[in-house]
Write a protein that holds these residues in place. Sequence first.
Motif, PDB file in Angstrom:
ATOM      1  N   GLY A   1      -8.341  48.409  30.214  1.00 21.07           N
ATOM      2  CA  GLY A   1      -8.448  47.925  31.587  1.00 21.07           C
ATOM      3  C   GLY A   1      -8.252  48.983  32.649  1.00 21.07           C
ATOM      4  N   LEU A   2      -7.764  50.141  32.249  1.00 20.19           N
ATOM      5  CA  LEU A   2      -7.462  51.188  33.223  1.00 20.19           C
ATOM      6  C   LEU A   2      -8.697  51.738  33.947  1.00 20.19           C
ATOM      7  CD1 LEU A   2      -4.966  52.517  34.382  1.00 20.19           C
ATOM      8  CD2 LEU A   2      -5.203  54.312  32.684  1.00 20.19           C
ATOM      9  N   PRO A   3      -9.827  51.990  33.295  1.00 24.21           N
ATOM     10  CA  PRO A   3     -11.001  52.490  34.030  1.00 24.21           C
ATOM     11  C   PRO A   3     -11.446  51.564  35.165  1.00 24.21           C
ATOM     12  CG  PRO A   3     -11.316  52.854  31.696  1.00 24.21           C
ATOM     13  CD  PRO A   3     -10.075  52.005  31.846  1.00 24.21           C
ATOM     14  N   VAL A   4     -11.471  50.267  34.899  1.00 27.99           N
ATOM     15  CA  VAL A   4     -11.856  49.311  35.937  1.00 27.99           C
ATOM     16  C   VAL A   4     -10.833  49.344  37.069  1.00 27.99           C
ATOM     17  CG1 VAL A   4     -12.219  46.860  36.433  1.00 27.99           C
ATOM     18  CG2 VAL A   4     -13.110  47.848  34.325  1.00 27.99           C
ATOM     19  N   ALA A   5      -9.564  49.439  36.736  1.00 26.52           N
ATOM     20  CA  ALA A   5      -8.512  49.477  37.750  1.00 26.52           C
ATOM     21  C   ALA A   5      -8.635  50.729  38.626  1.00 26.52           C
ATOM     22  CB  ALA A   5      -7.136  49.433  37.090  1.00 26.52           C
ATOM     23  N   LEU A   6      -8.992  51.862  38.040  1.00 19.09           N
ATOM     24  CA  LEU A   6      -9.183  53.096  38.820  1.00 19.09           C
ATOM     25  C   LEU A   6     -10.335  52.943  39.808  1.00 19.09           C
ATOM     26  CD1 LEU A   6      -8.694  55.813  36.075  1.00 19.09           C
ATOM     27  CD2 LEU A   6      -7.429  55.658  38.207  1.00 19.09           C
ATOM     28  N   ARG A   7     -11.453  52.431  39.340  1.00 17.48           N
ATOM     29  CA  ARG A   7     -12.607  52.256  40.237  1.00 17.48           C
ATOM     30  C   ARG A   7     -12.296  51.244  41.335  1.00 17.48           C
ATOM     31  NH1 ARG A   7     -15.277  52.734  35.171  1.00 17.48           N
ATOM     32  NH2 ARG A   7     -15.531  50.490  35.019  1.00 17.48           N
ATOM     33  N   GLU A   8     -11.607  50.187  40.978  1.00 17.48           N
ATOM     34  CA  GLU A   8     -11.242  49.164  41.960  1.00 17.48           C
ATOM     35  C   GLU A   8     -10.237  49.707  42.978  1.00 17.48           C
ATOM     36  OE1 GLU A   8     -11.635  45.627  43.869  1.00 17.48           O
ATOM     37  OE2 GLU A   8     -12.800  46.324  42.146  1.00 17.48           O
ATOM     38  N   ALA A   9      -9.304  50.523  42.520  1.00 15.42           N
ATOM     39  CA  ALA A   9      -8.324  51.126  43.441  1.00 15.42           C
ATOM     40  C   ALA A   9      -9.025  52.022  44.453  1.00 15.42           C
ATOM     41  CB  ALA A   9      -7.283  51.922  42.654  1.00 15.42           C
ATOM     42  N   GLN A  10     -10.043  52.764  44.015  1.00 10.07           N
ATOM     43  CA  GLN A  10     -10.782  53.607  44.947  1.00 10.07           C
ATOM     44  C   GLN A  10     -11.541  52.749  45.960  1.00 10.07           C
ATOM     45  OE1 GLN A  10     -14.109  55.890  43.440  1.00 10.07           O
ATOM     46  NE2 GLN A  10     -13.729  57.506  44.940  1.00 10.07           N
ATOM     47  N   ARG A  11     -12.211  51.716  45.499  1.00 11.89           N
ATOM     48  CA  ARG A  11     -12.926  50.828  46.420  1.00 11.89           C
ATOM     49  C   ARG A  11     -11.962  50.175  47.416  1.00 11.89           C
ATOM     50  NH1 ARG A  11     -16.175  49.864  41.860  1.00 11.89           N
ATOM     51  NH2 ARG A  11     -14.884  48.140  41.169  1.00 11.89           N
ATOM     52  N   ASN A  12     -10.800  49.742  46.934  1.00 10.42           N
ATOM     53  CA  ASN A  12      -9.807  49.137  47.824  1.00 10.42           C
ATOM     54  C   ASN A  12      -9.311  50.122  48.877  1.00 10.42           C
ATOM     55  OD1 ASN A  12      -9.903  46.626  46.623  1.00 10.42           O
ATOM     56  ND2 ASN A  12      -8.165  47.016  45.263  1.00 10.42           N
TER      57      ASN A  12
END
Length: 165
Positions: free
Chosen positions: A28-39
């Motif tokens: 789940g970490l890759p999705v969380a990294l991309r989402e954190a950048q978008r946020n």
Amino acid sequence: MYFAVDDEGVFVTAQIDQRWWQELGVAGLPVALREAQRNAYAKLSVARLVFRRLVGPPPSASAGSFESRHGLSRTTDASELLNSWRTTTAESYQRIYEYERRSAAHARAEPTVVSGPDGLVQLTFEKGMIADVKLTSWRLSEHSTDQLVADIRAALREHGGMAHG
């Protein structure tokens, strides 16, 4: 996962909650990294809008003269007017050039791959955004959070700050 960017969109820091291992796991970490950048960029956009709303438009000029309404000099000295025009024109061309240079570089930019110094994370950037994340999963555990965060931060800094318009 949390990213912070400055008012120019340049990466400042990243943090991962200590419970990431139980809540996300390596998968789940890759999705969380991309989402954190978008946020982070969404928050920056909101902050810019709020700032504009609170500060408001620049105060309107009084009806005044034609010169004051159009930002013209009151001087009648032709050489001073010509120098002012040349300076303004040069500054305008420089701004246009910088904008076009950045736009062209951004458009033709190949994906960039950066890794953290410990080799725990490899990030692929396309047009300034994280497109892919590879993790050395066999080296990660719930006890490697601090090392993982340091590796992510180093990779983001190596990329050049993650600047985004």
